[in-house]
Design a protein around this motif. Structure first.
Motif: not given
Length: 310
Positions: A12-18
């Motif tokens: 579950l990626l969610g906001f993993s880039e932030h």
């Protein structure tokens, strides 16, 4: 093609880039969850223990509070784990259960809000016949219909979604296992699933919302005919809390399930998905308690302090 997700699960990626945003969201989501537990549990207690709240309106409100408690508990603990650390995995079984319960409770809430609009319509437009029309047996039947429709929609929607041939990376671009996100994860033909979701969106979003709008149009027309400031004030007191809850819930759900297919809309949809999964269950009890004098009085009576009606 064999679906390998049953052994490896999903990310579950969610906001993993932030990552910095995730830490902020962890605190916000945790606070909202605690408020959700406190607020909805309090409403359930008051509606159960206070005889003066044994009325159709609070029967439906207690159903809504129970829904919100189950809704957030299904996803928020997993969401907090994913927001706090690098591990963002969810098992295939966990995702399946989350998807099934999410669709069950979300659909039930759509129908229940429609039932509550009908209750408000009768209260304003047929006040002298309210007790004979909205009797306890009908309340139980309407609540049962809402739960049954939710169960049927979940049974229809969940299995075809889980049978999709998912891409090898198994990365779900969302906080939770929802139908739109899992359809986007598929590397196969999703025409059937998209059609099924479109039909479900009409049945559980467009139709109930249309009925709610019709109910409030009838209420507005009835109040206008009364031509009385007191009537306006009474109708506003009866309907305002429900109308606010409907606005919060439907605006966020429509933004998730009826969004266009582009990256900007998908990113925006994650924020709306987070709001209806975490924000609306937190706001619902606040709206009904802060704007409702009867609930406030019931709270003080629960503490052993009788408050005179204002």
């Amino acid at each position: 093609m064999v679906n390998q997700s049953s052994t490896v699960g999903f990310l579950l990626l969610g906001f993993s880039e932030h990552p910095h945003l995730e830490k902020v969201l962890f605190v916000v989501v945790l606070c909202c969850y605690l408020l959700t537990l406190l607020g909805n549990t309090l409403i359930l207690l008051l509606a159960t223990l206070d005889p003066r709240l044994h009325s159709p309106m609070y029967f439906f409100l207690s159903n809504l509070s129970f829904l919100d408690l189950c809704f957030t508990t299904t996803c928020v603990p997993q969401m907090l784990v994913n927001l706090w650390g690098p591990t963002k995995t969810i098992s295939f079984l966990g995702c399946s259960v989350q998807l099934f319960i999410f669709f069950l409770l979300g659909t039930t809430e759509c129908i229940l809000l429609t039932v509550m609009a009908f209750d408000r319509y009768v209260a304003v437009c047929q006040p002298l016949h309210y007790a004979t029309i909205i009797h306890p047996r009908l309340c139980r039947q309407l609540a049962a219909v809402a739960w049954i429709i939710g169960l049927l929609e979940s049974v229809i929607q969940t299995p075809p979604t889980l049978r999709l041939p998912f891409c090898a990376h198994h990365q779900v671009d969302d906080f939770v296992c929802e139908v739109p996100a899992l359809i986007r994860l598929s590397c196969g033909d999703t025409t059937y699933n998209e059609t099924l979701m479109a039909v479900a969106s009409v049945v559980i979003l467009v139709v109930p919302l249309s009925l709610i709008l019709v109910s409030y149009a009838a209420i507005a027309r009835a109040v206008l005919r009364m031509n009385s400031a007191e009537a306006w004030k009474k109708a506003l007191g009866i309907c305002s809390s429900h109308l606010i809850v409907v606005t919060f819930f439907y605006s966020s759900v429509i933004a998730v399930y009826l969004q266009p297919k582009n990256p900007y809309a998908r990113e925006r949809g994650k924020f709306f998905g987070l709001f209806y999964a975490v924000g609306t269950p937190t706001l619902n009890p606040l709206v009904y308690t802060l704007r409702n004098k009867e609930v406030k009085r019931a709270f003080w009576r629960l503490l052993g302090k009788e408050v005179e009606p204002s």
